[in-house]
Design an enzyme around this catalytic site. Structure first.
Site, PDB file in Angstrom:
ATOM      1  N   ARG A 189       4.716  -5.018  79.999  1.00  0.00           N
ATOM      2  CA  ARG A 189       3.905  -4.663  81.159  1.00  0.00           C
ATOM      3  C   ARG A 189       3.937  -3.142  81.275  1.00  0.00           C
ATOM      4  NH1 ARG A 189       7.276  -8.997  82.544  1.00  0.00           N
ATOM      5  NH2 ARG A 189       6.140 -10.916  83.063  1.00  0.00           N
ATOM      6  N   LYS A 215      10.340  -8.290  85.485  1.00  0.00           N
ATOM      7  CA  LYS A 215      10.144  -8.781  86.849  1.00  0.00           C
ATOM      8  C   LYS A 215      11.277  -9.728  87.251  1.00  0.00           C
ATOM      9  CE  LYS A 215       6.094 -10.439  87.514  1.00  0.00           C
ATOM     10  NZ  LYS A 215       4.818 -11.139  87.268  1.00  0.00           N
ATOM     11  N   HIS A 288      -2.977  -3.885  79.636  1.00  0.00           N
ATOM     12  CA  HIS A 288      -2.881  -5.341  79.770  1.00  0.00           C
ATOM     13  C   HIS A 288      -3.582  -6.028  78.601  1.00  0.00           C
ATOM     14  CE1 HIS A 288      -1.688  -8.706  82.208  1.00  0.00           C
ATOM     15  NE2 HIS A 288      -2.903  -9.227  82.185  1.00  0.00           N
ATOM     16  N   ARG A 291      -1.289  -6.200  75.769  1.00  0.00           N
ATOM     17  CA  ARG A 291      -0.322  -7.291  75.968  1.00  0.00           C
ATOM     18  C   ARG A 291      -0.938  -8.606  75.489  1.00  0.00           C
ATOM     19  NH1 ARG A 291       4.334  -8.619  78.792  1.00  0.00           N
ATOM     20  NH2 ARG A 291       4.258 -10.369  80.242  1.00  0.00           N
ATOM     21  N   HIS A 314       8.162 -13.925  79.721  1.00  0.00           N
ATOM     22  CA  HIS A 314       7.708 -14.988  80.605  1.00  0.00           C
ATOM     23  C   HIS A 314       8.837 -15.989  80.825  1.00  0.00           C
ATOM     24  CE1 HIS A 314       3.663 -13.638  80.766  1.00  0.00           C
ATOM     25  NE2 HIS A 314       3.422 -13.812  79.501  1.00  0.00           N
ATOM     26  N   TYR A 323      -2.578 -15.809  77.859  1.00  0.00           N
ATOM     27  CA  TYR A 323      -2.572 -14.638  76.981  1.00  0.00           C
ATOM     28  C   TYR A 323      -3.081 -14.964  75.584  1.00  0.00           C
ATOM     29  CZ  TYR A 323       0.087 -12.188  80.512  1.00  0.00           C
ATOM     30  OH  TYR A 323       0.460 -11.586  81.677  1.00  0.00           O
TER      31      TYR A 323
END
Length: 347
Positions: A189, A215, A288, A291, A314, A323
């Site tokens: 990210r 995250k 993005h 990614r 993830h 994705y």
């Protein structure tokens, strides 16, 4: 806008302030009452689906994609039966999904002006409204030819001799090359990239690793391909030293002013490297989108899905579906090397 200028408000705080602004506009007649009601309802739904306690600036395009998908399958409060049963597809109409997307776009435009977000995540959203069927994913991954062109340009930039006409602290070629290579090879990210510190990169068993702080307080250690690790070494020895003014002793990526590189500057870096790509293989791409490119090509190469999940950070394998973009000719290539029949005779 530098990271220090961003006010780290929670989603709930931002929605509350935005609601007050919308109501004030409606009270003065600058906004129709019915329109204001829709905006307010949608942003409160957004807070409910996104998690109100999280920091608004921490949300990226993937997070908004997830909210849009959750909204599409949310029971329709205007119907007694709530819409189609769960698992039967979207329960919100296509027009409702498109309206919700417009409401979020308006909210984040205001958030960017208000200084609540450094980078508008709507620019990285991959879902777009269609005439029928609601939201659909827009292909973001580069094809193999386009990705090869961008990676090749980055590697060429890293190997090029410094421009003697530019001041030492303005020679950002090594930094720019490293940014593109990390984005294309590891698919972080953009916030993970700009938050990276020099000490996050370490060597174990002769392999260079990047400890990525993602995250939810989760970390992951990702090994770097040899070509990327070599550019990193040169950047640390030469490129970063030229930019370092002692203001950010830990930051990996520095601006020419010696500050930690801002999230909003990364797109400009990609665009500069793209200018070196042959126009026939050039296509604009966001961080993005790179990614998406990483995930798509790793999965197309039959890389283990759980390994790809861990590279991208993830928590759930099902997230990879967002994705994974289709690539031209990939079905034909897969059937040519069918595991039950062996490789076809080229003749």
């Amino acid at each position: 806008m530098r990271p220090s200028d961003v006010e780290r408000v929670t989603v709930c705080e931002a929605v509350g302030r935005y609601t007050e602004m919308i109501r004030a506009k409606a009270a003065t007649g600058a906004l129709a009452a019915s329109t204001a009601e829709v905006y307010i309802r949608d942003v409160h739904t957004f807070a409910e689906l996104a998690g109100g306690e999280g920091v608004l600036d921490d949300l990226d395009g993937a997070d908004v994609d997830e909210v849009l998908l959750r909204f599409a399958h949310k029971p329709d409060g205007r119907r007694r039966d709530g819409g189609p049963p769960a698992g039967a597809g979207p329960r919100q109409s296509g027009s409702s999904q498109a309206r919700f997307l417009r409401s979020l776009s308006a909210f984040f435009r205001y958030a960017a002006v208000a200084g609540w977000v450094q980078l508008n995540p709507m620019e990285a959203v991959t879902l777009r409204p269609k005439v029928r069927g609601g939201l659909r994913a827009e292909r973001r991954a580069l094809t193999a030819e386009q990705a090869d062109g961008l990676v090749g340009a980055a590697r060429g930039l890293a190997e090029a001799a410094p421009d003697p006409a530019r001041r030492r602290d303005q020679r950002t070629e090594l930094r720019d090359a490293l940014i593109v290579l990390l984005l294309a090879a590891v698919g972080p990210r953009v916030s993970e990239l700009t938050r990276a510190d020099v000490e996050d990169f370490y060597v174990n068993g002769g392999v260079r690793y990047w400890r990525i702080f993602g995250k939810g307080g989760r970390t992951r250690d990702v090994p770097l391909p040899g070509a990327v690790a070599r550019v990193l070494e040169v950047y640390l020895a030469e490129g970063r030293r030229a930019l370092d003014r002692g203001r950010e002793p830990k930051a990996l990526l520095l601006s020419w002013r010696g500050r930690r590189l801002a999230r909003g500057d990364v797109q400009g870096v990609i665009d500069r490297v793209l200018e070196r790509v042959d126009p026939r293989a050039r296509r604009g791409v966001t961080p993005h989108g790179l990614r998406h490119t990483t995930a798509t090509h790793l999965l197309a190469a039959a890389t283990d899905m759980d390994a790809v999940r861990r590279v991208l950070g993830h928590s759930d394998l099902s997230t990879l579906g967002r994705y994974r973009d289709e690539l031209p000719g990939e079905l034909e290539a897969a059937m040519r090397v069918h595991p039950l029949l062996g490789r076809d005779d080229p003749g």
